[in-house]
Design an enzyme around this catalytic site. Structure first.
Site, PDB file in Angstrom:
ATOM      1  N   LYS A 199     -33.318  12.041  12.005  1.00 30.49           N
ATOM      2  CA  LYS A 199     -32.635  10.913  11.358  1.00 30.49           C
ATOM      3  C   LYS A 199     -31.147  10.874  11.679  1.00 30.49           C
ATOM      4  O   LYS A 199     -30.557  11.865  12.093  1.00 30.49           O
ATOM      5  CB  LYS A 199     -32.908  10.938   9.854  1.00 30.49           C
TER       6      LYS A 199
ATOM      7  N   ARG B  21     -42.325  15.817   7.090  1.00 25.33           N
ATOM      8  CA  ARG B  21     -42.833  14.793   8.011  1.00 25.33           C
ATOM      9  C   ARG B  21     -41.967  14.857   9.258  1.00 25.33           C
ATOM     10  O   ARG B  21     -40.771  14.580   9.185  1.00 25.33           O
ATOM     11  CB  ARG B  21     -42.721  13.423   7.329  1.00 25.33           C
TER      12      ARG B  21
HETATM   13  N1  PMM Z   1     -39.243   8.140   7.119  1.00 29.48           N
HETATM   14  C1  PMM Z   1     -39.638   7.203   8.003  1.00 29.48           C
HETATM   15  C2  PMM Z   1     -40.919   6.623   7.913  1.00 29.48           C
HETATM   16  N2  PMM Z   1     -41.781   6.998   6.955  1.00 29.48           N
HETATM   17  N3  PMM Z   1     -42.283   8.334   5.094  1.00 29.48           N
HETATM   18  C3  PMM Z   1     -41.909   9.259   4.190  1.00 29.48           C
HETATM   19  N4  PMM Z   1     -42.768   9.640   3.217  1.00 29.48           N
HETATM   20  N5  PMM Z   1     -40.683   9.840   4.220  1.00 29.48           N
HETATM   21  C4  PMM Z   1     -39.752   9.522   5.161  1.00 29.48           C
HETATM   22  O1  PMM Z   1     -38.641  10.073   5.123  1.00 29.48           O
HETATM   23  C5  PMM Z   1     -40.112   8.531   6.129  1.00 29.48           C
HETATM   24  C6  PMM Z   1     -41.411   7.954   6.054  1.00 29.48           C
HETATM   25  C7  PMM Z   1     -38.708   6.785   9.086  1.00 29.48           C
HETATM   26  O2  PMM Z   1     -38.807   7.588  10.196  1.00 29.48           O
HETATM   27  P1  PMM Z   1     -39.608   7.177  11.563  1.00 29.48           P
HETATM   28  O3  PMM Z   1     -39.070   5.841  11.990  1.00 29.48           O
HETATM   29  O4  PMM Z   1     -39.290   8.248  12.519  1.00 29.48           O
HETATM   30  O5  PMM Z   1     -41.061   7.121  11.275  1.00 29.48           O
END
Ligand code: PMM
Length: 281
Positions: free
Chosen positions: A220, A260
């Site tokens: 991030k 995650r």
């Molecule tokens: N961050 C993203 C997408 N989904 N779900 C949860 N539970 N927690 C998160 O911090 C989260 C998520 C954004 O990241 P990406 O674009 O790399 O998927």
């Protein structure tokens, strides 16, 4: 192994959820896994590296991302989820739309990962209640376009904790069981870097709520800012893996249930290192 609520349960280490974004525009892996074969191959590879869950998402949540129609989101995720479930993989669906969640569960997903914590769709609680499946309630204040303006807190730790408690109360009031719930502080969602660091520094405020806690810090932008070059330019996503892994170690030592992540292997290693320390503490 799964718990009665359907949550993967490990006693040996933190749960590692591998990210599979089947989107053209996610911030670090957008466009890489949009065809079925490459998506499935990547999920299989993450599982071989130790992923306990594969989190399939069809709409980017990065700041400023374009929202897609539910039909398009379903078209992206459902075939992938069907294939992965048929191959025996544990799948979560990353969606805030009840209709997509319902179809994903029918296609074999076991968990709903809802970045809106139930706020994005009033029908989500019903879908999750009827399915009896785990529901990740992430802290969220609004869609990508409005996220930056919503990053205003009196006390970010107290405010996020209180807002998550409201999400839990509403889920319980809708008939969802507490054993179905997982909390997530939502790093990077309506949060400036200082907000993310404060939430991590006081993770006990969230873990203390007594529900499993998931942390999504992988690649991030607050890590990009931390690791900025001498001219202040953010470190690109490809250079944020070691920092992500460091936070996995931190999360594991501070009571999180899962992380995650995009790059599974090093994060499983970090979870094992933390578990070895915790085992003899
Ligand atoms: N961050 C993203 C997408 N989904 N779900 C949860 N539970 N927690 C998160 O911090 C989260 C998520 C954004 O990241 P990406 O674009 O790399 O998927």
């Amino acid at each position: 192994m799964t718990s009665p609520s359907g949550l993967p349960a490990r006693t040996d280490r933190l749960i590692v959820m591998g990210v599979l974004n089947v989107t053209p525009d996610s911030f670090s892996d957008g466009g890489r896994y949009t065809d079925l074969d490459s998506a499935v191959a990547h999920a299989v590879q993450m599982t071989a590296q130790g992923a306990d869950l594969i989190d399939v998402g069809g709409e980017s949540t990065r700041p400023g991302a374009v929202r897609v129609a539910a039909e398009e989101e379903g078209r992206r995720v459902l075939p992938v989820i069907g294939e992965l479930a048929a191959a025996g993989l544990a799948v979560s669906v990353d969606t805030y739309r009840a209709a997509v969640a319902e179809q994903a569960l029918a296609a074999g997903a076991r968990i709903v990962n809802d970045v809106s914590g139930g706020l994005g769709d009033p029908d989500m609680a019903r879908v999750v209640r009827d399915a009896g499946c785990p529901w990740v309630l992430m802290h969220w204040r609004g869609h990508s376009a409005s996220m930056a303006a919503l990053a205003q807190y009196d006390d970010v730790v107290a405010d996020v904790r209180a807002e998550l408690m409201t999400r839990v109360d509403e889920a319980l009031a809708a008939g969802v069981a507490a054993s179905q719930l997982v909390l997530d502080p939502g790093l990077g969602f309506a949060k400036r870097p200082a907000h993310n660091w404060a939430l991590l520094a006081h993770l006990e405020a969230i873990t203390g709520l007594g529900l499993p806690v998931l942390i999504g810090s992988s690649r991030k932008s607050f890590l990009g800012s931390l690791l900025a070059g001498s001219e202040g330019q953010a470190r690109p996503t490809s250079g944020r893996e070691a920092a992500t892994t460091a936070l996995t170690m931190f999360a594991a030592l501070n009571g999180a249930w899962g992380v995650r992540v995009h790059e599974v292997g090093p994060n499983v290693d970090a979870a094992l290192v933390a578990a070895a320390i915790l085992a003899v503490r």
